[in-house]
Structure formats: structure tokens, C-alpha cells
Write an enzyme that holds these catalytic residues in place. Structure first.
Site, PDB file in Angstrom:
ATOM      1  N   LYS A 120      46.296  70.616 -13.115  1.00 45.62           N
ATOM      2  CA  LYS A 120      46.089  69.706 -11.992  1.00 45.62           C
ATOM      3  C   LYS A 120      47.424  69.291 -11.394  1.00 45.62           C
ATOM      4  O   LYS A 120      48.417  69.142 -12.123  1.00 45.62           O
ATOM      5  CB  LYS A 120      45.335  68.454 -12.468  1.00 45.62           C
ATOM      6  CG  LYS A 120      43.897  68.743 -12.850  1.00 45.62           C
ATOM      7  CD  LYS A 120      43.073  69.116 -11.628  1.00 45.62           C
ATOM      8  CE  LYS A 120      41.711  69.648 -12.008  1.00 45.62           C
ATOM      9  NZ  LYS A 120      40.949  70.139 -10.850  1.00 45.62           N
ATOM     10  N   ASP A 145      45.971  73.007  -8.916  1.00 43.91           N
ATOM     11  CA  ASP A 145      44.791  72.514  -8.195  1.00 43.91           C
ATOM     12  C   ASP A 145      45.023  71.054  -7.796  1.00 43.91           C
ATOM     13  O   ASP A 145      45.153  70.191  -8.662  1.00 43.91           O
ATOM     14  CB  ASP A 145      43.568  72.622  -9.128  1.00 43.91           C
ATOM     15  CG  ASP A 145      42.271  72.209  -8.451  1.00 43.91           C
ATOM     16  OD1 ASP A 145      42.302  71.817  -7.269  1.00 43.91           O
ATOM     17  OD2 ASP A 145      41.214  72.284  -9.120  1.00 43.91           O
ATOM     18  N   GLU A 147      45.165  75.725  -5.328  1.00 43.78           N
ATOM     19  CA  GLU A 147      43.749  75.444  -5.056  1.00 43.78           C
ATOM     20  C   GLU A 147      43.574  74.084  -4.368  1.00 43.78           C
ATOM     21  O   GLU A 147      44.197  73.102  -4.776  1.00 43.78           O
ATOM     22  CB  GLU A 147      43.006  75.467  -6.386  1.00 43.78           C
ATOM     23  CG  GLU A 147      41.517  75.183  -6.304  1.00 43.78           C
ATOM     24  CD  GLU A 147      40.831  75.483  -7.637  1.00 43.78           C
ATOM     25  OE1 GLU A 147      41.200  76.472  -8.299  1.00 43.78           O
ATOM     26  OE2 GLU A 147      39.933  74.726  -8.029  1.00 43.78           O
ATOM     27  N   GLU A 155      34.961  75.146  -3.458  1.00 50.22           N
ATOM     28  CA  GLU A 155      34.026  74.424  -4.327  1.00 50.22           C
ATOM     29  C   GLU A 155      33.303  73.291  -3.601  1.00 50.22           C
ATOM     30  O   GLU A 155      32.308  72.791  -4.099  1.00 50.22           O
ATOM     31  CB  GLU A 155      34.744  73.908  -5.585  1.00 50.22           C
ATOM     32  CG  GLU A 155      35.751  72.825  -5.323  1.00 50.22           C
ATOM     33  CD  GLU A 155      36.469  72.382  -6.594  1.00 50.22           C
ATOM     34  OE1 GLU A 155      37.403  73.072  -7.002  1.00 50.22           O
ATOM     35  OE2 GLU A 155      36.091  71.356  -7.159  1.00 50.22           O
ATOM     36  N   ASP A 195      30.777  77.448  -5.934  1.00 47.75           N
ATOM     37  CA  ASP A 195      30.134  77.023  -7.180  1.00 47.75           C
ATOM     38  C   ASP A 195      28.673  77.429  -7.053  1.00 47.75           C
ATOM     39  O   ASP A 195      27.959  76.930  -6.176  1.00 47.75           O
ATOM     40  CB  ASP A 195      30.267  75.510  -7.389  1.00 47.75           C
ATOM     41  CG  ASP A 195      29.794  75.135  -8.786  1.00 47.75           C
ATOM     42  OD1 ASP A 195      28.624  75.455  -9.120  1.00 47.75           O
ATOM     43  OD2 ASP A 195      30.577  74.553  -9.552  1.00 47.75           O
ATOM     44  N   HIS A 244      33.909  78.794  -8.823  1.00 48.79           N
ATOM     45  CA  HIS A 244      34.196  77.512  -9.455  1.00 48.79           C
ATOM     46  C   HIS A 244      33.096  77.250 -10.476  1.00 48.79           C
ATOM     47  O   HIS A 244      31.920  77.499 -10.201  1.00 48.79           O
ATOM     48  CB  HIS A 244      34.173  76.423  -8.378  1.00 48.79           C
ATOM     49  CG  HIS A 244      34.222  75.033  -8.916  1.00 48.79           C
ATOM     50  ND1 HIS A 244      33.089  74.275  -9.143  1.00 48.79           N
ATOM     51  CD2 HIS A 244      35.276  74.255  -9.274  1.00 48.79           C
ATOM     52  CE1 HIS A 244      33.448  73.082  -9.599  1.00 48.79           C
ATOM     53  NE2 HIS A 244      34.767  73.042  -9.693  1.00 48.79           N
ATOM     54  N   GLU A 280      36.487  80.805 -13.817  1.00 46.58           N
ATOM     55  CA  GLU A 280      36.956  79.490 -14.283  1.00 46.58           C
ATOM     56  C   GLU A 280      36.302  79.130 -15.615  1.00 46.58           C
ATOM     57  O   GLU A 280      35.100  79.304 -15.804  1.00 46.58           O
ATOM     58  CB  GLU A 280      36.632  78.415 -13.236  1.00 46.58           C
ATOM     59  CG  GLU A 280      37.093  77.046 -13.699  1.00 46.58           C
ATOM     60  CD  GLU A 280      37.273  76.051 -12.575  1.00 46.58           C
ATOM     61  OE1 GLU A 280      36.618  76.197 -11.535  1.00 46.58           O
ATOM     62  OE2 GLU A 280      38.091  75.116 -12.762  1.00 46.58           O
TER      63      GLU A 280
HETATM   64 CA    CA Z   1      39.071  72.754  -8.396  1.00 44.33          CA
END
Ligand code: CA
Length: 398
Positions: free
Chosen positions: A185, A213, A239, A265, A288, A315, A348
Site C-alpha cells: 500500500k 496501490d 494501482e 476494482e 472484481d 481484483h 491477486e
Molecule cells: Ca486495490
């Protein structure tokens, strides 16, 4: 292998198909209180709460699905859609999808009703596979790869004395356990992001792919600055640098950095993904499946991405239902680009604390030496652990 030359008992006659019916839909809200809260650029998680759905047919078969998003609202969405699904033939997944779409279109061209529809669609594919005794990847058209490379999603933020040092240790632990790619992250602040990316890259060495991300924490100017600053650390993709609404800013960012840009996502249905693709916003598309319209729609989104020559890496977030769904989907994805030694396919693989993901389902599709072998078991290829379902369920039935 079954002998397909001689019709056996597994072949379903036309008459039997006629009588097949969905007889019940139950949804469950599952909650897992976390031992330690973690957070990302937008908010903190102190629990995991997920809505899953069970569809039963009059043949005695059961299919499971999952929706991505706020569980209680997804459950309400499933309740709204239930009358349009019960009584239908479970083999007609696309016909049922069309009915659900028509009944939600006026109110929900994106968002939570689409997630509820996705949960039902995924459960219908699982159910169809159980009835026909075939894996979902086969019903999608076949398995184009038997092995998928999961990337570890982790390195969230927590209140620690030495967060940077802990992120580096966590990253090194994933590498030791065999992962070949990791995603961390960012989105705290440009200064802290740059410091942590450097620490993580130094901890894992040069051979491991590293993605970042931001969960749309930045504006265009900040995203360009961050991308430029972390380019020396060999970032495989950046991301959700920007808010999902700013398609034109995504496309501008792509011209300002050598790092590939990934997003999707927060997008829904093939129509939403068309906007993302038409605006040249991304290098990697991340639908997703449990939110963007289920497997029925994800296959169409993947077809659309192939028209634009954009890579698809779904995702995933949630239980083993969502993971199995994504695995069957990527097994079927077109190999792009085609070549003698084709590229691997990433998926993922969330590694943050989640008892639901660990306990709810049992499947042979596990990470071994940084790879997952696709199962040929019927449906989505997992067994539901009824004890875990009971343990985590708030027992809210439709
Ligand atoms: Ca993400």
C-alpha cells in the site's frame, strides 16, 4: 476421464433439464473480528464482513457465491433479486443474468446492486458446474493455463513503532514463503510512501515483482511526483493512483511515467470498463468478478479488454469463494500476447488477517512454491466448511 463416447448417467437428458429449478436462496453475513486493526489510504479495518449466498436446485445441488462490498447492503440486494431467480432453470446462467440486469438497470448501473447480482451469478455458475459435474473453467470454454501466479497483497498500515521496518520484514516473509510478486500500500504521504517503497525493495532484492496501490489517494500532480520518485525501484504497476472518476487524468498520468497503471476494482459492468478502456486509462484492467457483474459479465469484460489489447488481472478480496472464482476465470483468460513461451498470469492473493478466507472453504487450489494449480473439481472446486459457516454467520436468512 469419463468416457464421452458412451452416454453415461452423468449426461442429463432434455426432459430432466426441463424440470430443473432453483428452489431456494439463502444469504449469510459473515463477520470476523480482527486481532489487530490495519488501515490503508482511505479507512481502517477492525473486522472483515462478507455476504455470501447459497443457491439450491430441486436436483439437490448447491452453489455458492460472494459479493464484494458492504455486506448488509449486498444482502438486501440479493433479497430484492431473489424473486427473479427462484423458479428459474439453474443451467440458464446468462438468461437469469439478463433478467437480473433488466430489473436493476433503472436504479443501479453501477454499485451495490451489481455486486448482489454478481454474488448470485457466481453461485449459479458453481451450481451449474455441480449439476453437470464439470469445473467452471471448462464451462467458460476451457482452461488455457493450468498454473496461475498469485501475487501477495499485504503491507497495509498499522500503528507500529517502526512501520517501515515492519513492512520490509513482512515483504521478506512473503518472498521466503515462495511468492514471486508482492503488492504494497501507498497513499499515506509522498514522503512516507517513497521511504517505505525503498525499504521494501531493498528487503526483497531485485528479482521479485513489486506493485504499489494508492487506493485513489492522490491528485494528478501528486501521482506524477510519486511515480517519478519510485521509478528507480522497478515498480511493476501503480494501482489506483487517482480517483476512479478521472479517466482523462489516468490517461495523462500514463504519458508521464514509465510505470504501468492499473485500475478497475471500482468499475462495474462491461459499459463501465468500456469507458476505462476507451479513454486509454490503464495498462492493466482489474475487474472484481464478485462486484462487476459476476462470471457471466467478467467474460464479456475480458473480451472487451482483448479488443483494446489490455491485460486483465482480477481484483480479489474476501473468502475462498472469491478466490476460486478468480482462479477459474483467469484459467480461461485468453493468452495475450500469444507466443511460444507465453507470459504467466497473475492473480491477486490477499494475505491480510482473514479467518473467513482461511476457514470457510476447503480447496486443493493452494499456493505451492509461489504457484496455484487450477482444480478440475466440479463447480468452483471447493467444499464449504459448515462449521466455519456456522461460526462466522450471524444467521440471517432470507
Ligand atoms: Ca486495490
Amino acid at each position: 476421464m469419463k468416457n464421452t463416447d458412451t452416454p453415461g448417467p452423468f449426461l442429463i437428458t432434455y426432459d430432466k433439464r426441463q424440470y430443473m429449478k432453483i428452489i431456494s436462496i439463502e444469504s449469510f453475513i459473515l463477520t470476523d473480528k480482527l486481532k489487530e486493526s490495519f488501515y490503508f489510504s482511505q479507512w481502517e479495518y477492525s473486522e472483515r464482513q462478507i455476504c455470501i449466498v447459497k443457491i439450491t436446485s430441486n436436483t439437490g445441488h448447491v452453489g455458492w457465491g460472494e459479493g464484494y462490498g458492504p455486506a448488509r447492503i449486498i444482502k438486501a440486494g440479493i433479497e430484492h433479486l431473489t424473486p427473479f431467480v427462484v423458479g428459474q432453470n439453474p443451467l440458464e446462467t446468462e438468461t437469469i443474468w439478463s433478467t437480473m440486469y433488466r430489473r436493476t438497470l433503472d436504479f443501479s448501473r453501477r454499485g451495490i446492486l451489481v455486486s448482489a447480482m454478481s454474488a448470485l451469478d457466481v453461485a449459479l455458475w458453481d451450481l451449474k458446474g455441480k449439476i453437470l459435474d464439470q469445473p467452471v473453467h471448462l464451462m467458460l470454454g476451457g482452461k488455457k493455463r493450468g498454473i496461475v501466479t498469485p501475487y501477495a497483497t499485504g503491507m497495509y498500515f498499522a500503528n507500529r513503532k517502526d512501520l517501515g521496518g515492519d513492512l520490509a520484514k513482512e515483504a521478506a516473509m512473503y518472498v521466503r514463503s515462495g511468492f514471486k510478486a508482492l503488492k504494497m500500500k501507498v497513499g499515506l504521504s509522498l514522503e512516507r510512501d517513497i521511504e517505505y517503497v525503498k525499504l521494501v525493495r531493498n528487503a526483497i532484492g531485485p528479482g521479485i515483482k513489486l506493485m504499489i496501490d494508492a487506493n485513489h489517494a492522490y491528485n494528478l500532480r501528486e501521482a506524477i511526483t510519486l511515480a517519478k520518485a519510485v521509478e528507480p525501484y522497478d515498480i511493476y504497476w501503480f494501482e489506483e493512483p487517482l480517483s476512479p472518476e478521472y479517466y482523462h487524468q489516468y490517461s495523462e498520468l500514463r504519458t508521464k511515467t514509465s510505470i504501468p497503471i492499473a485500475a478497475g476494482e471500482c468499475e462495474y459492468l462491461r459499459f463501465g470498463f468500456q469507458t476505462l478502456l476507451q479513454s486509454n486509462s490503464v495498462d492493466i484492467l482489474q475487474p472484481d468478478i464478485c462486484a462487476s457483474g459476476g462470471l457471466t459479465e467478467a467474460k464479456k469484460i475480458a473480451t472487451l479488454a482483448s479488443v483494446y489489447g489490455v491485460e486483465v488481472v482480477p481484483h480479489t478480496w474476501g473468502t475462498g469463494i472469491a478466490i476460486a472464482t478468480a482462479l477459474h476465470f483467469v484459467a480461461n483468460l485468453e493468452i495475450f500476447p500469444g507466443r511460444l513461451y507465453p507470459p504467466g498470469q497473475f492473480m491477486e492473493y490477499d494475505r491480510t488477517e482473514n479467518g473467513l478466507r482461511e476457514e470457510l472453504t476447503q480447496s486443493s487450489m493452494k499456493v505451492v512454491n509461489g504457484e496455484i494449480k487450477i482444480s478440475d473439481a466440479p463447480g468452483l472446486g471447493f467444499e464449504m466448511n459448515e462449521d466455519a459457516l456456522h461460526k462466522y454467520s450471524m444467521k440471517e436468512f432470507i
